[in-house]
Scaffold this motif. Structure first.
Motif, PDB file in Angstrom:
ATOM      1  N   SER A   1       0.828  -1.213   0.000  1.00  0.00           N
ATOM      2  CA  SER A   1       0.000   0.000   0.000  1.00  0.00           C
ATOM      3  C   SER A   1       0.859   1.258   0.000  1.00  0.00           C
TER       4      SER A   1
ATOM      5  N   ARG B   1       1.799   5.070  -1.549  1.00  0.00           N
ATOM      6  CA  ARG B   1       1.269   6.245  -2.240  1.00  0.00           C
ATOM      7  C   ARG B   1       2.072   6.511  -3.514  1.00  0.00           C
TER       8      ARG B   1
ATOM      9  N   TYR C   1      -0.049  15.581  -6.671  1.00  0.00           N
ATOM     10  CA  TYR C   1       0.009  14.838  -5.414  1.00  0.00           C
ATOM     11  C   TYR C   1      -0.768  15.568  -4.322  1.00  0.00           C
TER      12      TYR C   1
ATOM     13  N   TYR D   1      -6.568  12.766   0.906  1.00  0.00           N
ATOM     14  CA  TYR D   1      -7.327  11.527   0.815  1.00  0.00           C
ATOM     15  C   TYR D   1      -6.455  10.312   1.112  1.00  0.00           C
ATOM     16  N   TYR D   2      -5.181  10.373   0.756  1.00  0.00           N
ATOM     17  CA  TYR D   2      -4.257   9.347   1.229  1.00  0.00           C
ATOM     18  C   TYR D   2      -4.256   9.318   2.762  1.00  0.00           C
ATOM     19  N   ASP D   3      -4.228  10.511   3.363  1.00  0.00           N
ATOM     20  CA  ASP D   3      -4.238  10.588   4.828  1.00  0.00           C
ATOM     21  C   ASP D   3      -5.494   9.930   5.394  1.00  0.00           C
TER      22      ASP D   3
ATOM     23  N   ASP E   1      -5.285   6.129   5.019  1.00  0.00           N
ATOM     24  CA  ASP E   1      -4.354   5.585   6.010  1.00  0.00           C
ATOM     25  C   ASP E   1      -5.039   5.393   7.359  1.00  0.00           C
TER      26      ASP E   1
ATOM     27  N   GLY F   1       3.244   8.256   5.268  1.00  0.00           N
ATOM     28  CA  GLY F   1       1.837   8.333   5.622  1.00  0.00           C
ATOM     29  C   GLY F   1       1.643   8.247   7.111  1.00  0.00           C
TER      30      GLY F   1
ATOM     31  N   TRP G   1      -3.817   1.726  -3.195  1.00  0.00           N
ATOM     32  CA  TRP G   1      -3.984   2.862  -2.284  1.00  0.00           C
ATOM     33  C   TRP G   1      -4.406   4.119  -3.051  1.00  0.00           C
ATOM     34  N   THR G   2      -3.941   4.247  -4.272  1.00  0.00           N
ATOM     35  CA  THR G   2      -4.333   5.397  -5.089  1.00  0.00           C
ATOM     36  C   THR G   2      -5.759   5.238  -5.609  1.00  0.00           C
TER      37      THR G   2
ATOM     38  N   ALA H   1      -7.878   6.288  -2.556  1.00  0.00           N
ATOM     39  CA  ALA H   1      -7.838   7.726  -2.302  1.00  0.00           C
ATOM     40  C   ALA H   1      -8.615   8.495  -3.372  1.00  0.00           C
TER      41      ALA H   1
END
Length: 582
Positions: A120, A122, A144, A150-152, A155, A173, A560-561, A564
């Protein structure tokens, strides 16, 4: 089947979602939680890894008639949580002569997320701007910074372990503690870092400690590929789809093979979808105000290309003509080795999480190399539970170690001699696999095969895909790197080193199962199918939230992308509905 006898269901949903994997599951969860009435269509059956009738965790190899070995319908082993594979009865596809592509499909709630490696990572800032940075490929219409919040969220909501390393294009992350490296991984780290190749803790979606009351934490059985009965790893079925259904706002329809997106002939807007029920082979239609496709990269392209009408003669959302094009899958090459110093070890529980505890992120500058994109390295080994074919590689280390009396020993044979060798060499094998970024090419595509349909009467896909010299050179670099690491380990590489005659061991396109790019996003409607919100340029109430919108692959795994970007698109849909723009 009478194609003109379509059974229409009168209810109009706020949102119809096709596909229940990472993208579809996230959209279903976010939209249902926000109060939308959602219909989620899945081409496979229902699956809950906590339901006793589906549990395969903790079963021993001998509980399988094949000792856990792979089959046509379970290519990763009898106990793997993948219902499907590259070859599914009644669902054919082919390739243009001289080209190849292997299309993996998981027909089940949660799709491929039930059995993936859960790596996973980013995408980094550079991954969104490869075109402008290198002059090769195209930039994404987003940065980015657009996905970072949204990655945050992903996570914190889903959970993953890792460590903060401060690597610019391998963004940190919000991490749970990583599991400790096992012996072979400590040795790999020492050998690789000694020659300038970084090895850091993996970033994987398993809970090394609890994050909420609805999911347990990892108990280190090393069987995440079977899907976790404690919900301690991420699968879209357990973490997204089942909780979405509990809101009371989601209608789940399993075994629904979607044929096309339906549109209004006057407005051109999507009005719903038609699908074939795999149980009765009858065709049904569902009405919805918004349609979200997340059927997987190639299946989504297939649905759009099959969604033809007098208004959309080239397929839906395809005024640009790019749907199906720029298909690309991660590159992959691997090597195994025998490590004499790992022989005759004391037995102890070394299972850990399912997969690697450490990995190598891309560490070099492509400007100084003869290929334009990077790769990461995944490592395997240790004393996990043996499966089908265990011990079969022992014949490949003939004469490379001595017996207990100091005499040269030829490995293998049969009977007690073979048994002794298997016991002595258990845990002494390691493997490494590169996973790299290809260059997306318009000439790599999938299209509707004019001559074939599947058993549901839906036109199938035909592929045209070839690796370029860039990917072949990248694979050569992988093999050279593997040999360096094996040499530093004092190991013996197994088999002949792949060379130019077999593209340096480069896997066939589609074998790595990271395909992206058939419905790419962009700012120019003439060159892309979707805008930066993954919304169709031509049909404002149509969205795509799997990996089909991705402009490029990155040297990272893509899940993971997907998560997000699907969450970001879901928030956009909610905002647009509130603003009465949808």
């Amino acid at each position: 089947m009478n194609l003109f006898d379509i059974k229409e269901q009168p209810k109009v949903y706020d949102v119809i979602i096709v596909g229940s994997g990472a993208g579809g599951g996230m959209a279903a969860y976010q939209l249902a939680k926000a109060g939308a009435k959602v219909c989620l269509l899945e081409a496979g059956g229902y699956f809950d890894p906590a339901d006793p009738k589906y549990i395969t965790q903790l079963k021993n190899p001998w509980e399988s008639p094949r000792r856990g070995a792979s089959t046509r319908h379970r290519p990763f082993g009898d106990f793997d949580a993948a219902w499907g594979g590259w070859d599914i009865d009644g669902e054919p596809y082919n390739a243009v002569p001289g080209t190849q592509f292997r299309w993996f499909r998981s027909r089940m709630l949660g799709g491929r997320t039930n059995h993936w490696g859960r790596i996973s990572m980013r995408f980094g800032p550079d991954d969104f701007k490869r075109g402008s940075m290198t002059g090769i490929g195209d930039d994404w219409p987003i940065d980015y910074e657009d996905l970072a919040p949204y990655y945050d969220k992903v996570d914190k909501f889903i959970g993953l372990f890792g460590t903060k390393e401060g690597i610019r294009n391998e963004p940190d992350g919000h991490f749970l503690p990583p599991p400790k490296p096992r012996l072979h991984e400590l040795m790999l780290k020492k050998a690789a870092t000694g020659i300038g190749i970084p090895v850091i803790p993996s970033r994987m979606a398993m809970l090394t400690k609890p994050i909420n009351d609805s999911r347990g934490s990892c108990f280190y059985c090393g069987q995440c590929g079977r899907a976790c009965q404690a919900y301690a790893d991420f699968s879209a079925s357990s973490v997204l789809c089942i909780p979405a259904a509990k809101t009371g706002n989601l209608k789940l329809i399993n075994n629904a093979m979607v044929r096309e997106v339906l549109t209004d002939p006057n407005t051109g807007l999507s009005t719903g979808v038609s699908y074939v029920n795999k149980m009765d082979l009858k065709e049904y239609s569902i009405q919805g105000k918004i349609v979200v496709l997340a059927a997987s990269t190639c299946e989504t392209a297939r649905i759009l290309l099959n969604s033809k009408s007098s208004r959309y003669q080239n397929g839906l959302a395809n005024d640009s003509g790019v749907v199906g094009k720029y298909l690309n899958d991660s590159t992959g090459a691997s090597r195994q080795a025998f490590i004499p110093s790992l022989m005759d070890r004391k037995r102890y529980n070394e299972d850990g999480v399912g997969g690697m505890h450490v990995f190598t992120p891309w560490w070099l500058d492509n400007k100084k190399l003869d290929f334009p994109r990077g790769y990461h390295i995944e490592y395997g080994g240790g004393m996990g539970m043996p499966g089908g074919g265990f011990g079969g590689g022992i014949e490949r280390v003939n004469g490379l170690y001595t017996d207990k009396n100091g005499n040269k020993k030829k490995a293998g044979g049969y009977g007690s001699a073979l048994k002794e060798d298997v016991i002595r060499t258990y845990g002494a094998y390691i493997g490494m696999a590169g996973r790299g970024e290809p260059i997306p090419l318009e000439s790599n595509y999938c299209e509707i095969d004019p001559n074939n349909v599947d058993k549901y009467g839906i036109p199938t896909l035909r592929y045209n895909y070839k690796w370029s010299e860039n990917e072949i050179k990248q694979a050569k670099h992988m093999q050279d790197t593997f040999e360096q690491i094996i040499h530093e380990l004092g190991g013996i590489a197994l088999g002949k080193k792949p060379d130019a005659s077999n593209n340096y061991g480069l896997a066939q396109p589609g074998e790595i199962i990271h395909e992206v790019g058939t419905v790419r996003m962009g700012n120019d409607p003439k060159k892309s199918a979707l805008n930066g919100w993954q919304q169709a340029h031509d049909v404002k109430n149509l969205f795509v939230v799997d990996a089909a919108p991705f402009v490029s692959q990155g040297d990272k795994n893509v899940t993971w992308t997907i998560l997000a970007s699907s969450w970001r698109t879901s928030d956009y849909i909610i905002d647009q509905v509130k603003a009465k723009n949808l």
